[in-house]
Motif scaffolding. Structure first.
Motif, PDB file in Angstrom:
ATOM      1  N   VAL A 295       5.479   7.807  -1.458  1.00 44.90           N
ATOM      2  CA  VAL A 295       6.228   6.554  -1.370  1.00 44.90           C
ATOM      3  C   VAL A 295       7.345   6.638  -0.334  1.00 44.90           C
ATOM      4  O   VAL A 295       7.663   5.661   0.336  1.00 44.90           O
ATOM      5  CB  VAL A 295       6.809   6.199  -2.762  1.00 44.90           C
ATOM      6  N   TYR A 296       7.930   7.829  -0.187  1.00 50.66           N
ATOM      7  CA  TYR A 296       9.124   7.966   0.640  1.00 50.66           C
ATOM      8  C   TYR A 296       8.897   7.530   2.082  1.00 50.66           C
ATOM      9  O   TYR A 296       9.759   6.931   2.715  1.00 50.66           O
ATOM     10  CB  TYR A 296       9.620   9.413   0.612  1.00 50.66           C
ATOM     11  N   PHE A 297       7.713   7.864   2.617  1.00 50.02           N
ATOM     12  CA  PHE A 297       7.512   7.692   4.061  1.00 50.02           C
ATOM     13  C   PHE A 297       6.973   6.314   4.450  1.00 50.02           C
ATOM     14  O   PHE A 297       6.226   6.183   5.408  1.00 50.02           O
ATOM     15  CB  PHE A 297       6.601   8.795   4.597  1.00 50.02           C
ATOM     16  N   ASN A 298       7.332   5.284   3.694  1.00 56.02           N
ATOM     17  CA  ASN A 298       6.958   3.914   4.034  1.00 56.02           C
ATOM     18  C   ASN A 298       5.467   3.754   4.278  1.00 56.02           C
ATOM     19  O   ASN A 298       5.036   3.323   5.346  1.00 56.02           O
ATOM     20  CB  ASN A 298       7.713   3.434   5.277  1.00 56.02           C
ATOM     21  N   ALA A 299       4.691   4.125   3.278  1.00 57.05           N
ATOM     22  CA  ALA A 299       3.246   3.968   3.399  1.00 57.05           C
ATOM     23  C   ALA A 299       2.902   2.495   3.572  1.00 57.05           C
ATOM     24  O   ALA A 299       3.573   1.619   3.024  1.00 57.05           O
ATOM     25  CB  ALA A 299       2.567   4.521   2.152  1.00 57.05           C
ATOM     26  N   ARG A 300       1.872   2.211   4.374  1.00 51.10           N
ATOM     27  CA  ARG A 300       1.303   0.862   4.396  1.00 51.10           C
ATOM     28  C   ARG A 300       0.042   0.864   3.546  1.00 51.10           C
ATOM     29  O   ARG A 300      -0.341  -0.127   2.961  1.00 51.10           O
ATOM     30  CB  ARG A 300       0.959   0.447   5.833  1.00 51.10           C
ATOM     31  N   ILE A 301      -0.582   2.027   3.526  1.00 49.16           N
ATOM     32  CA  ILE A 301      -1.807   2.211   2.758  1.00 49.16           C
ATOM     33  C   ILE A 301      -1.579   3.408   1.842  1.00 49.16           C
ATOM     34  O   ILE A 301      -1.254   4.496   2.310  1.00 49.16           O
ATOM     35  CB  ILE A 301      -2.987   2.502   3.699  1.00 49.16           C
ATOM     36  N   LEU A 302      -1.711   3.173   0.558  1.00 52.22           N
ATOM     37  CA  LEU A 302      -1.414   4.241  -0.389  1.00 52.22           C
ATOM     38  C   LEU A 302      -2.671   4.575  -1.175  1.00 52.22           C
ATOM     39  O   LEU A 302      -3.345   3.684  -1.700  1.00 52.22           O
ATOM     40  CB  LEU A 302      -0.299   3.770  -1.332  1.00 52.22           C
ATOM     41  N   ILE A 303      -2.984   5.861  -1.218  1.00 47.76           N
ATOM     42  CA  ILE A 303      -4.136   6.314  -1.985  1.00 47.76           C
ATOM     43  C   ILE A 303      -3.609   7.075  -3.190  1.00 47.76           C
ATOM     44  O   ILE A 303      -2.843   8.021  -3.037  1.00 47.76           O
ATOM     45  CB  ILE A 303      -5.020   7.245  -1.134  1.00 47.76           C
ATOM     46  N   MET A 304      -3.989   6.629  -4.377  1.00 42.56           N
ATOM     47  CA  MET A 304      -3.532   7.326  -5.579  1.00 42.56           C
ATOM     48  C   MET A 304      -4.749   7.814  -6.334  1.00 42.56           C
ATOM     49  O   MET A 304      -5.494   7.037  -6.914  1.00 42.56           O
ATOM     50  CB  MET A 304      -2.710   6.374  -6.463  1.00 42.56           C
TER      51      MET A 304
END
Ligand SMILES: Nc1ncnc2c1ncn2[C@@H]1O[C@H](COP(=O)(O)OP(=O)(O)O)[C@@H](O)[C@H]1O
Ligand SMILES: [Mg+2]
Lengths: 252, 421
Positions: free
Chosen positions: A159-168
């Motif tokens: 979350v910290y690095f300003n994701a535009r696309i996050l894979i969980m």
């Protein structure tokens, strides 16, 4: 949503390990502010599919980010496209502390060119204060943390690095009910910020609650993609177990 | 009482492993001193101990990175011998003809050749390990045999001696020291630097609002650090130079010797080299990206790769660094003996690995400190020198060192289990 360009499109993805087709001709996409669930049994190929997006594996197929074809050869390439990943294994170096893990590969440096551990710890305190206010063990190696605390470090990193696309990839596997609820709230909040999320989860009900669409995989193949409002949990379960798409539903 | 002591040490923030190692060293020294009737803790013996430790300790700092990343380097002893032979042959057979005997360029070329040859050999081994994925154990076992054999070919087995006079200073001895005045200057500057660094770190931490040690604890640590440095210099400055060596030096420098004149050694140059290497490697380990990646890769290679770290290239760099340090160690070892024969460096790989491991480097990867490895080397050397001065036979010395190694690692495992590392 149809008029928008997808944040990510993965087309005809494939990869084999020693003759086993772990992922076989799978296409999925993801729009801004959308949560797409990836469902399927253990070994269905979910983690492998998203690892091709995060740069951990190189397979066949084309990846488009914001409509443009991109080459992702390693995790650094993925990070350049603001793709952040919470791996199922968490991918933490157990011997390092939370801050070192959070900034691994992207360390903050002093003007003299040395590691700025203090600044990294300060930033880590800030983000952990938001995600997991009870977290206090900033100077211990992460091996000394509980499963839930480790998971929150992995989440904080994505979350910290300003994701535009996050894979969980199964982000709540090690969490208790309360922490799971916090992750659910976090997903809602990130979604509202316009981030696209691929959510891999075992729990069909969590997917029904959090996702806009769901793609189901079985034996490396895509069974189908459905709009969550159009399906019941039984529909999803039969897709997962039987590999059958509910006849009347159209793919999203 | 016990609780008070625990509280005191935890406030000081010294880790128990460091205290344990220093405790072991002190016990060892006292025992040998008692057995030898006070012949162990003399300036003379401590000076020799410091010089004898330097070569192995320099390599041990590099071995920490190798072992932390779950590798091993069995080739360092042979590599030390091979580099020593090449550089000695250069000084004895090649350079004097080209530049003239005693040309000041000779020692500089020798030093640069040793370090760069080591770095290249190490990088090549690291490339085979990282990119061709041959296990480090096998690659460096191969290197162990290759270098020892190649060493023979350099000069057909002939011993090379004597070495260049300036080069020789890098090995210590009566001439190869800083002398009394420079030693004091070195000590004072080091002590001031140590205190300044601790103050700066404290100010930075407080600036970020982190909790810092109580000021009295910080004060005690600063006093200890500065005191230890100055105490060491004082001991080295109390070891008089033998009459014969004094005459030699006086003649070389054109000084008139008078009756009753006494000169003292001061800190030996190889020890200065070791201190510079130790400080440099500590900075690399704890303050640079490279060091951070070494530990991350050792802790979880997969996580390191997923974080975008090129672990293969990292392996090349680590072995290149190990090779460069072996080059430095080779300079010290050959200069100290003022000769290189085909046996130079034999068994050093085991001493180096033992030093790193006794110093708390875990073979399972991820853990190890530079200062630990240096103290480990000092413990090993103290044990060996001590037994020699007590008159223990060489075979029994090996047996004792072997047992101590296994025992130390067992203690370390128990300690890790207790502290949950
Ligand atoms: N690095 C690998 N080497 C060999 N086989 C692999 C590798 N990664 C995944 N697989 C195989 O690919 C298949 C899919 O695994 P995975 O993607 O982890 O499934 P899921 O995440 O859906 O549970 C499994 O059969 C697994 O054994
Ligand atoms: Mg999985």
């Amino acid at each position: 949503m149809d008029k928008q360009t997808p944040l990510v499109e993965m087309k005809n993805m494939g990869i084999s390990f020693g003759g086993v087709h772990a992922v076989d001709d799978v296409s999925v996409d993801l729009y801004p502010g959308e949560v797409v669930g990836l469902l399927g049994h253990n070994g269905a190929g979910k983690s492998t599919l998203i690892k091709m997006l995060s740069g951990a594996y190189q397979g066949t197929g084309d990846i488009y980010v914001n409509g443009e074809k991109v080459e992702i050869h390693n995790p650094r390439d993925a990070r350049k496209h603001n793709i952040e990943t919470i791996y199922q294994t968490l991918a933490l170096a157990d011997n390092l502390d939370a801050a070192a893990n959070l900034f691994l590969g992207r360390e903050l440096m002093t003007p003299a060119g040395t590691l700025d551990d203090d600044a990294m710890e300060a930033e880590t305190r800030k983000i952990m204060g938001r995600l997991n206010p009870n977290f206090q063990k900033f100077s211990s190696p992460v091996s000394a943390l509980s499963g839930g605390q480790r998971q929150s470090v992995a989440i904080a990193r994505a979350v910290y690095f300003n994701a535009r696309i996050l894979i969980m990839d199964e982000p709540t596997a090690a969490l208790g009910p309360q922490e799971t609820q916090m992750v659910a709230e976090l997903i809602q909040q990130l979604k509202a910020e316009g981030i696209g999320i691929f959510l891999i989860d075992h729990d069909v009900h969590a997917v029904l609650e959090l996702c806009d669409r769901a793609s189901v995989m079985k034996n490396g193949k895509l069974v189908g993609t459905v709009n969550i409002p159009d399906v019941t949990d039984d529909d999803l379960l039969s897709m997962i177990i039987l590999g059958k798409k509910p006849g009347e539903k159209a793919a999203g | 009482m016990q609780n008070n002591a625990k509280n005191f040490f935890s406030k000081l923030g010294l880790d128990t492993r460091l205290l344990g190692m220093i405790g072991a060293l002190v016990v060892l020294w006292i025992v040998f001193d008692v057995i030898t009737g006070g012949r162990f803790l003399t300036p003379r013996n401590l000076f020799n101990l410091s010089v004898q430790t330097a070569s192995v300790a320099v390599m041990a700092t590099g071995m920490v990175f190798v072992i932390v990343t779950r590798n091993i380097d069995l080739s360092v002893g042979s590599m030390l011998g091979f580099i020593g032979m090449v550089v000695a042959a250069l000084q004895v057979q090649v350079l004097p003809d080209m530049l003239g005997l005693g040309n000041p360029m000779i020692w500089i070329i020798g030093v640069l050749a040793a370090i760069s040859l080591g770095a290249m050999l190490g990088a090549f081994q690291g490339w085979i390990i990282g990119y061709l994925t041959v296990p480090a154990f096998i690659v460096t076992l191969g290197g162990f045999l290759v270098y020892r054999g190649a060493m023979w070919w350099v000069t057909e087995g002939q011993t090379q001696a004597p070495l260049d006079a300036t080069f020789r200073l890098l090995g210590g001895g009566a001439e190869g020291t800083l002398g009394v005045t420079l030693s004091w200057a070195f000590g004072v500057i080091s002590a001031v630097a140590a205190v300044a660094l601790m103050l700066m770190s404290r100010r930075r931490k407080a600036g970020h609002g982190f909790t810092v040690k109580p000021i009295w604890a910080e004060g005690i640590l600063m006093g200890l650090a500065a005191g230890l440095i100055l105490c060491f210099v004082w001991v080295m400055n109390s070891y008089p130079i033998a009459k014969g060596a004094m005459k030699r030096i006086a003649k070389a420098d054109g000084i008139e010797l008078t009756e009753g004149m006494v000169w003292y050694h001061g800190v030996a140059i190889p020890v200065v080299i070791l201190l510079v290497v130790t400080v440099g490697m500590t900075i690399v380990a704890s303050r640079t990206r490279f060091g951070r990646y070494v530990y991350a890769t050792g802790g979880n290679p997969e996580a390191a790769e997923l974080s975008g770290i090129n672990t293969r290239l990292l392996t090349v760099k680590i072995f290149a660094l190990m090779g460069a340090l072996t080059g430095i160690a080779s300079i010290i070892a050959s200069a100290r003996l003022n000769a290189v024969d085909v046996g130079l460096g034999t068994l050093d790989e085991l001493r180096v690995i033992a030093a790193a491991v006794i110093g708390g480097t875990a073979l399972s990867g991820g853990f190890g400190t530079i200062y630990g490895a240096v103290i480990g080397a000092l413990i090993m050397q103290s044990l060996q020198s001590g037994m020699a001065s007590v008159g223990v036979d060489a075979p029994l010395q090996s047996i004792v060192v072997g047992i101590v190694l296994v025992f130390a690692v067992w203690i370390d495992i128990v300690y890790r289990r207790r502290t949950g590392q």
